[in-house]
Design a protein around this motif. Structure first.
Motif, PDB file in Angstrom:
ATOM      1  N   CYS A 162      45.288  52.861  57.636  1.00  0.00           N
ATOM      2  CA  CYS A 162      46.440  51.972  57.716  1.00  0.00           C
ATOM      3  C   CYS A 162      46.664  51.542  59.161  1.00  0.00           C
ATOM      4  O   CYS A 162      46.864  50.352  59.460  1.00  0.00           O
ATOM      5  CB  CYS A 162      47.680  52.660  57.153  1.00  0.00           C
ATOM      6  SG  CYS A 162      49.202  51.710  57.323  1.00  0.00           S
ATOM      7  N   THR A 393      48.594  48.069  48.337  1.00  0.00           N
ATOM      8  CA  THR A 393      48.813  49.077  49.366  1.00  0.00           C
ATOM      9  C   THR A 393      49.955  49.997  48.964  1.00  0.00           C
ATOM     10  O   THR A 393      50.991  49.524  48.492  1.00  0.00           O
ATOM     11  CB  THR A 393      49.165  48.411  50.714  1.00  0.00           C
ATOM     12  OG1 THR A 393      48.197  47.408  51.012  1.00  0.00           O
ATOM     13  CG2 THR A 393      49.170  49.439  51.828  1.00  0.00           C
ATOM     14  N   LEU A 436      49.700  44.332  56.468  1.00  0.00           N
ATOM     15  CA  LEU A 436      48.556  44.820  55.688  1.00  0.00           C
ATOM     16  C   LEU A 436      48.061  43.765  54.709  1.00  0.00           C
ATOM     17  O   LEU A 436      46.860  43.666  54.447  1.00  0.00           O
ATOM     18  CB  LEU A 436      48.939  46.111  54.965  1.00  0.00           C
ATOM     19  CG  LEU A 436      49.238  47.308  55.870  1.00  0.00           C
ATOM     20  CD1 LEU A 436      49.782  48.479  55.069  1.00  0.00           C
ATOM     21  CD2 LEU A 436      47.995  47.731  56.642  1.00  0.00           C
ATOM     22  N   ALA A 458      44.267  52.520  53.479  1.00  0.00           N
ATOM     23  CA  ALA A 458      45.374  51.963  54.279  1.00  0.00           C
ATOM     24  C   ALA A 458      46.749  52.339  53.736  1.00  0.00           C
ATOM     25  O   ALA A 458      47.711  51.596  53.913  1.00  0.00           O
ATOM     26  CB  ALA A 458      45.241  50.444  54.399  1.00  0.00           C
ATOM     27  N   ALA A 460      50.373  53.687  53.398  1.00  0.00           N
ATOM     28  CA  ALA A 460      51.484  53.958  54.323  1.00  0.00           C
ATOM     29  C   ALA A 460      52.540  54.753  53.558  1.00  0.00           C
ATOM     30  O   ALA A 460      53.668  54.309  53.386  1.00  0.00           O
ATOM     31  CB  ALA A 460      52.060  52.649  54.856  1.00  0.00           C
TER      32      ALA A 460
END
Length: 488
Positions: A162, A393, A436, A458, A460
């Motif tokens: 990320c 994401t 992102l 990635a 978060a």
């Protein structure tokens, strides 16, 4: 006409009742049937779906974790079952008329009763030339942003991948220029959506949200302040806030038609949220629009935010980090586990699991929320397997209105810092997630072997993947910490 219209749950009883539980069981069973027949039967026979769904949604991940083809089959079959289960009931349809499955509605002539036209709103400001992230009263950019990314990675708040993605966007500010795209945002007024950030960066947004003046009274001034272009679906005459918007549940064909007419390469982002069973109806309508647009415009990219309160497979390095944290806390947590007969402060993962199964389903959010969010993950898996560009994401725990209005969740969110989890403000989360999204559109990752690896990239997650304890075994104590802190 009495009763719900648009995308609806099927009538399940003689008295005309429509059961969200029956649909939830059927969709989970349908997703599992070919890969895990025993799991499918267990879902069908679950008598207490309101709390029992936790086991079956975990099984949806476990059944495909060792076999990429099985994971993709679960996604395809889950989507197909959902589209067969849900029905369409046009507003002007007679009460006794049959309700076709959603899977047949677009092809079968779900009518566009009144087409949508476009109103464009633009702002006077110059495009923001670099990535900046609002955080605790500051705007982080340059070296300050780099230091914060380092801190988040060191504390396990975000995954290293990320941080790498955000750094890449910061190092390539030209990526923020999305003028060659139209980003369609379903749920444009959502707190977690990318509208604010994309408008600052000069993006072109096709904004879809409910036809409610209070929503557009918030969105229109944003477009007037920033550099981007807000394209709004409208009907009729009069003040713009009163004729803007479309109800996705009732107007899915009109929304699909309108989005199909937008300029540039299309990115369809689903950020819509609703309470209870309505969330499933919205998710299904959005998914039907995605299918339609991908058929008409195969280059269409898809975007979603995955919730941290779900079940994921995670890499072995996450498991190792959690195990080290558990060993560090073992001395004081052992008495709590003993006094609770093992219910509290359990390990997050078995030692050495590869991959580990992270389970943060929260009973207070309920099975409808879990199903609506799982539909998005399934569509991401299906679309990627067919060569589409997809941005999905895992977002961090965030103090959104939908969370803080639930007392139990609000208390838990207020206390999870005691366990190494950081809860983000909406402005930080939505800017980070927008960055992102830009990364995934400008620098799409090559296909990975397994869908779970694509979901884990990635992430978060705010720290919940890497903490010592299984989330449900610690959230009650976090709520006590949160309530104590609020009182003091």
């Amino acid at each position: 006409m009495e009763g719900p219209t648009g995308v609806v749950f099927p009538v399940s009883r003689a008295d005309g009742a429509r059961s969200t539980t029956a649909v939830g069981r059927a969709v989970v069973a349908g997703a599992l049937r070919r890969v895990d027949p025993v799991g499918a039967r267990a879902a069908e026979q679950e008598t207490n779906w309101r709390s029992g769904y936790l086991t079956h949604f975990r099984r949806l991940v476990e059944a495909g974790v060792d076999d990429p083809s099985a994971a993709r089959q679960i996604a395809r079959d889950g989507l197909a079952t959902l589209h067969q289960q849900l029905r369409v009931r046009p507003t002007d349809q007679p009460a006794a008329a049959p309700e076709p499955p959603l899977a047949e509605a677009f092809a079968g002539g779900w009518p566009v009763t009144e087409p949508l036209t476009t109103q464009v709103v633009t702002g006077p400001r110059a495009v923001e030339p670099e990535l900046s992230v609002p955080y605790r009263g500051e705007r982080l950019r340059g070296a300050g942003l780099q230091r914060q990314l380092d801190d988040w990675v060191e504390r396990g708040i975000i995954e290293p991948s990320c941080a790498e993605a955000v750094r890449a966007v910061a190092a390539n500010p030209d990526w923020l220029d999305l003028s060659d795209l139209t980003v369609a945002v379903l749920g444009a007024g959502a707190e977690m959506g990318p509208v604010h950030a994309l408008l600052r960066w000069g993006g072109r947004i096709a904004a879809v949200d409910l036809p409610r003046p209070e929503i557009w009274s918030r969105l229109l001034p944003l477009a007037g302040r920033y550099a981007g272009e807000l394209r709004i679906p409208v009907r009729g005459d009069g003040e713009l806030t009163r004729r803007a918007g479309a109800n996705l549940i009732h107007d899915a064909p009109a929304v699909a038609q309108w989005l199909g007419e937008q300029p540039g390469r299309l990115v369809l982002g689903n950020y819509a949220y609703a309470d209870g069973g309505t969330h499933v109806r919205v998710a299904a309508a959005a998914d039907a629009v995605a299918v339609q647009l991908r058929e008409q415009r195969p280059e269409t990219a898809l975007a979603f935010l995955a919730t941290p309160t779900d079940v994921y497979a995670v890499p072995d390095e996450v498991v190792a980090h959690s195990a080290a944290a558990y060993a560090h806390r073992a001395v004081w947590s052992r008495p709590v586990r003993w006094l609770s007969a093992g219910r509290l402060l359990r390990r997050n993962y078995p030692p050495g699991a590869d991959p580990g199964i992270f389970d943060c389903l929260v009973p207070q959010q309920g099975p409808n929320y879990a199903l609506a969010k799982r539909v998005q993950r399934w569509r991401a898996t299906e679309a990627r397997s067919n060569g589409a560009t997809v941005s999905l994401t895992v977002a961090p725990m965030t103090r959104t209105r939908s969370v803080v209005k639930n007392r139990a969740l609000a208390a838990a969110y207020a206390g999870v810092h005691a366990f190494g989890v950081e809860v983000f403000d909406p402005a930080t989360s939505n800017t980070l997630m927008a960055a992102l999204l830009v990364h995934d559109l400008r620098n799409p990752a090559p296909p990975k072997r397994h869908p779970w690896q694509e979901e884990a990239a990635a992430a978060a997650h705010g720290g919940v993947w890497r903490v010592s304890y299984a989330p449900r075994s610690a959230l009650g104590l976090a709520a006590v910490v949160g309530l104590t802190g609020a009182r003091s």
